[in-house]
Enzyme design. Structure first.
Site, PDB file in Angstrom:
ATOM      1  N   GLU A   5      -1.964  24.000 -12.854  1.00 50.66           N
ATOM      2  CA  GLU A   5      -1.839  25.178 -11.998  1.00 50.66           C
ATOM      3  C   GLU A   5      -1.375  24.714 -10.633  1.00 50.66           C
ATOM      4  O   GLU A   5      -1.972  23.839 -10.023  1.00 50.66           O
ATOM      5  CB  GLU A   5      -3.149  25.938 -11.868  1.00 50.66           C
ATOM      6  CG  GLU A   5      -2.949  27.154 -10.978  1.00 50.66           C
ATOM      7  CD  GLU A   5      -4.127  28.085 -10.938  1.00 50.66           C
ATOM      8  OE1 GLU A   5      -4.123  28.969 -10.076  1.00 50.66           O
ATOM      9  OE2 GLU A   5      -5.047  27.940 -11.744  1.00 50.66           O
ATOM     10  N   CYS A  39      -3.916  34.495 -12.941  1.00 48.90           N
ATOM     11  CA  CYS A  39      -3.465  33.428 -12.024  1.00 48.90           C
ATOM     12  C   CYS A  39      -3.110  32.168 -12.802  1.00 48.90           C
ATOM     13  O   CYS A  39      -2.296  31.372 -12.369  1.00 48.90           O
ATOM     14  CB  CYS A  39      -4.534  33.105 -10.996  1.00 48.90           C
ATOM     15  SG  CYS A  39      -4.783  34.414  -9.810  1.00 48.90           S
TER      16      CYS A  39
END
Length: 163
Positions: A5, A39
């Site tokens: 991420e 996300c």
């Protein structure tokens, strides 16, 4: 496979050893689960040029089979975006990417584009630097090919993600 991420622009970097079927299953789940509104959704897929002729048709075929619709229905794979504003942002993002030199539409689910629904979409970019830094919260995957035979290929991909 390596998943990281990075400020919402999450990359999945495949190398030549990735099993195409497993890679496609992971990418479809990561990019299009929750209509791409997490996300942690996969936003970018790096694929070796050497395996792209196998991986990309398989990925496109899987995306074209996804069913967009009411999430209460068992046959639905992808539900709606959270609201009309979110859909407008995703549409604007896709249109801006397709206006770039070298960007291509690789696949789009034939699902509904009415209401707050947006069909899962796969775009190809010639390089990561063309992707806007703002996150697109929707079912959109950006594919970038790289030459796995180049010296330091994976390091260069990771460096491009981290820059």
């Amino acid at each position: 496979q390596f998943i990281a991420e990075t400020a919402g622009l999450n990359a999945l970097i495949a190398d030549e050893s990735a099993l195409p079927e497993q890679l496609v299953a992971d990418v479809v789940r990561g990019a299009f689960g929750s209509a791409g509104q997490r996300c942690s959704s996969t936003r970018i897929l790096f694929v070796p040029e050497q395996t792209a002729p196998i991986v990309l048709p398989m990925l496109c075929g899987a995306v074209e089979q996804l069913r967009v619709g009411d999430p209460a229905q068992f046959v639905t794979d992808i539900g709606p975006l959270i609201d009309a504003n979110a859909k407008r942002k995703v549409e604007t993002h896709v249109n801006s990417i397709l206006a770039l030199d070298g960007a291509l539409l690789l696949a789009k689910s034939p699902g509904s584009n009415t209401g707050n629904f947006f069909p899962p979409t796969v775009l190809s970019l010639p390089e990561l630097s063309l992707l806007p830094k703002n996150e697109c919260f929707g079912p959109v995957l950006h594919v970038i090919l790289y030459d796995a035979s180049a010296e330091n290929a994976l390091s260069n991909v990771v460096d491009s993600v981290n820059s």
